[in-house]
Scaffold this active site. Structure first.
Site, short mmCIF file in Angstrom:
data_model
loop_
_atom_site.label_atom_id
_atom_site.label_comp_id
_atom_site.label_asym_id
_atom_site.label_seq_id
_atom_site.Cartn_x
_atom_site.Cartn_y
_atom_site.Cartn_z
N HIS A 1 -10.98 1.45 0.70
CA HIS A 1 -10.74 2.49 1.70
C HIS A 1 -12.09 2.69 2.36
O HIS A 1 -13.01 3.27 1.76
CB HIS A 1 -10.25 3.78 1.02
CG HIS A 1 -10.06 4.93 1.97
ND1 HIS A 1 -8.86 5.58 2.12
CD2 HIS A 1 -10.92 5.54 2.83
CE1 HIS A 1 -8.99 6.55 3.03
NE2 HIS A 1 -10.23 6.55 3.46
N HIS B 1 0.84 -1.20 0.00
CA HIS B 1 0.00 0.00 0.00
C HIS B 1 0.87 1.25 0.00
O HIS B 1 1.24 1.78 1.05
CB HIS B 1 -0.92 -0.01 1.23
CG HIS B 1 -1.95 1.07 1.21
ND1 HIS B 1 -3.11 1.00 1.95
CD2 HIS B 1 -2.01 2.26 0.57
CE1 HIS B 1 -3.83 2.09 1.75
NE2 HIS B 1 -3.17 2.88 0.92
N ASP C 1 0.92 2.78 3.72
CA ASP C 1 0.13 3.85 3.14
C ASP C 1 1.04 5.06 2.88
O ASP C 1 0.66 6.21 3.15
CB ASP C 1 -1.06 4.24 4.01
CG ASP C 1 -2.09 5.08 3.27
OD1 ASP C 1 -1.92 5.27 2.05
OD2 ASP C 1 -3.05 5.56 3.90
N GLY D 1 -1.85 12.56 4.58
CA GLY D 1 -0.93 11.52 4.14
C GLY D 1 0.48 11.81 4.61
O GLY D 1 0.86 12.98 4.75
O1 DOR Z 1 -4.07 10.07 4.12
C1 DOR Z 1 -4.27 9.61 3.02
N1 DOR Z 1 -3.49 9.97 1.97
N2 DOR Z 1 -5.26 8.73 2.83
C2 DOR Z 1 -5.63 8.35 1.60
O2 DOR Z 1 -6.61 7.63 1.48
C3 DOR Z 1 -4.91 8.82 0.41
C4 DOR Z 1 -3.57 9.28 0.73
C5 DOR Z 1 -2.94 10.11 -0.36
O3 DOR Z 1 -2.97 9.66 -1.50
O4 DOR Z 1 -2.41 11.18 -0.07
ZN ZN Z 2 -3.63 4.84 0.79
#
Ligand code: DOR
Ligand code: ZN
Length: 450
Positions: free
Chosen positions: A182, A63, A307, A326
């Site tokens: 998600h 991920h 992530d 993110g």
């Molecule tokens: O915090 C996040 N950032 N959650 C997400 O679902 C997408 C990701 C991003 O692409 O920046």
């Molecule tokens: Zn993600």
């Protein structure tokens, strides 16, 4: 590089035990695993002395958001793959919320072609679901390098979103492979805007995108999987409530994952780190963190991911609530988890199960994730004897920062090896960033999913 690779005297983390020994890779595959002194160098073989190091299967991060195409100032497949290699990750699965979104076969083919030129690790890509692209989703089924369908059930970074029941039913009814969701409920997110729009304190983020929001969507995705007998993977579980519910409801069709940061951070870190710790779903509370650990240990949660979602510090500097959600993590996840292991939170074998064998099993990656003869020669040799403090300037991600800056971590990879070739190295005493060894595109293949 010469023909074969021999690693001697390493503490090898095998599927059922840790033993000191030697391991040989020939033609990209693990040829022999032997007790210490069991293998002697052959002519032309590259030899690594693994004394004082632990030999792990290369970790798999299923991920990441490598932003390619569209946002090279944040990341691209070269910088992201280099960061992965620096962190002992030898395979990654990349998300479709790029620019443009990866929602059809042409876009997926372009990503795979781009990775062939830029990556130094193995790679796979998700196709993104929209409200009307079922035939596109079908067109990549079984394609090498395509790992599954990503469905954003709630809005996050980018504009991919499928939340109406009829569209979700259509996707679950008419596609194969793995759907990765998600799971945050869009209706609840929308309905709570008036209540929260005046809040500018970062604690509001977890209150707004609350546990209920995640639990509703997790239950809804699970029901769709069961109704349509469809494999489902629920990405980044964040709450104790979801983990508890899944422990008695996930069955054989559903798998799930947790992020390193949800196992490490809680409300106090959000307060201290501010927008650096902003992500969706949010970092929650200490009770959630502890419950996620226990559901990881009891097998409810199948694997650990990052992530990795890089945003520039400049774009973050607008503060909460406008800052993008993110944080990067692909190059720190393995040291972070190994640090948890050395602090007694789990064992080194647990980390290998959760970060190597676990993702391989979830996505059906053949011959990956374990030190077994005949498996692929994807390896990392890590140093568990020294602790080193990471700073922003030590990172390979293009955004040049890490939410773990200032933390002392152990388990830094000294060598990362893909198909028997060294792609990244660092020394125990040299600069923590280490050295990129392989040139872009020279190593790494599209992953094959069974
Ligand atoms: O915090 C996040 N950032 N959650 C997400 O679902 C997408 C990701 C991003 O692409 O920046
Ligand atoms: Zn993600």
């Amino acid at each position: 590089m010469r023909n074969g690779l021999l690693i001697q005297n390493a503490m090898m983390v095998l599927p059922s035990r840790i033993v000191q020994g030697d391991l040989r890779v020939i033609n990209g595959s693990i040829k022999t695993v032997a007790p210490q002194g069991g293998l002697q160098p052959e002519i032309g073989e590259y030899v690594i002395d693994g004394t004082g190091l632990h030999l792990l299967p290369g970790a798999i991060d299923p991920h990441v958001h490598f932003r390619d195409p569209g946002h090279p100032e944040k990341e691209d497949l070269e910088s992201g793959s280099r960061a992965a290699a620096a962190g002992g990750i030898t395979s990654f699965l990349d998300m479709p919320n790029t620019l443009p979104n990866a929602t059809n076969r042409t876009a997926l083919e372009a990503k795979i072609a781009s990775a062939a030129k830029k990556a130094v690790t193995h790679h796979g890509f998700f196709i993104g679901a929209t409200t009307n692209n079922v035939s596109d989703l079908q067109s990549v089924e079984g394609m090498d390098g395509v790992c599954g369908i990503k469905v954003f059930m709630g809005s996050s970074t980018g504009d991919l979103l499928v939340h109406e029941q009829k569209h979700l039913e259509d996707i679950f009814a008419n596609t194969g492979g793995i759907i990765a969701t998600h799971a945050e409920d869009e209706e609840r997110l929308l309905s709570r805007i008036p209540e929260f729009q005046h809040r500018t304190d970062i604690a509001a983020h977890a209150e707004y995108r609350d546990v209920e929001c995640a639990l509703i969507a997790t239950k809804r995705a699970s029901a769709l999987a069961k109704d349509h007998d469809h494999r489902l993977h629920i990405v980044h579980l964040t709450s104790g409530a979801e983990a508890d519910w899944l422990s008695s409801n996930k069955g054989d069709l559903i798998t799930t994952e947790v992020c390193t940061q949800h196992l490490t951070f809680d409300q106090d870190d959000v307060e201290n780190l501010g927008v650096r710790a902003l992500m969706n779903p949010p970092i929650r509370y200490s009770e959630d963190k502890e419950k996620l650990w226990s559901r990881l240990k009891d097998g409810t949660i199948d694997c650990i991911v990052t992530d990795h979602a890089p945003h520039t510090l400049e774009s973050k500097s607008v503060g909460f609530p406008k800052a993008p959600a993110g944080m990067p993590g692909v190059e720190t996840s393995l040291p972070l988890m190994l640090t948890h292991a050395m602090n007694g939170k789990c064992t080194v074998s647990d980390v290998v199960r959760w970060m190597c064998a676990g993702p391989a099993k979830v996505y059906g990656m053949k011959n990956k994730g374990s030190l077994i003869e005949g498996f692929d020669g994807d390896l990392t040799l890590v140093d568990l004897e020294n602790d080193r403090t990471i700073q922003d300037s030590d990172t390979w991600t293009r955004v040049g920062w890490t939410p773990f800056a200032g933390r002392s971590l152990t388990g830094w990879p000294i060598y990362t090896i893909v198909d028997g070739k060294i792609v990244h190295s660092r020394t125990k005493g040299g600069k923590l960033r280490g050295n990129a060894v392989a040139s872009p595109g020279s190593v790494g293949r599209p992953l094959i999913f069974e």
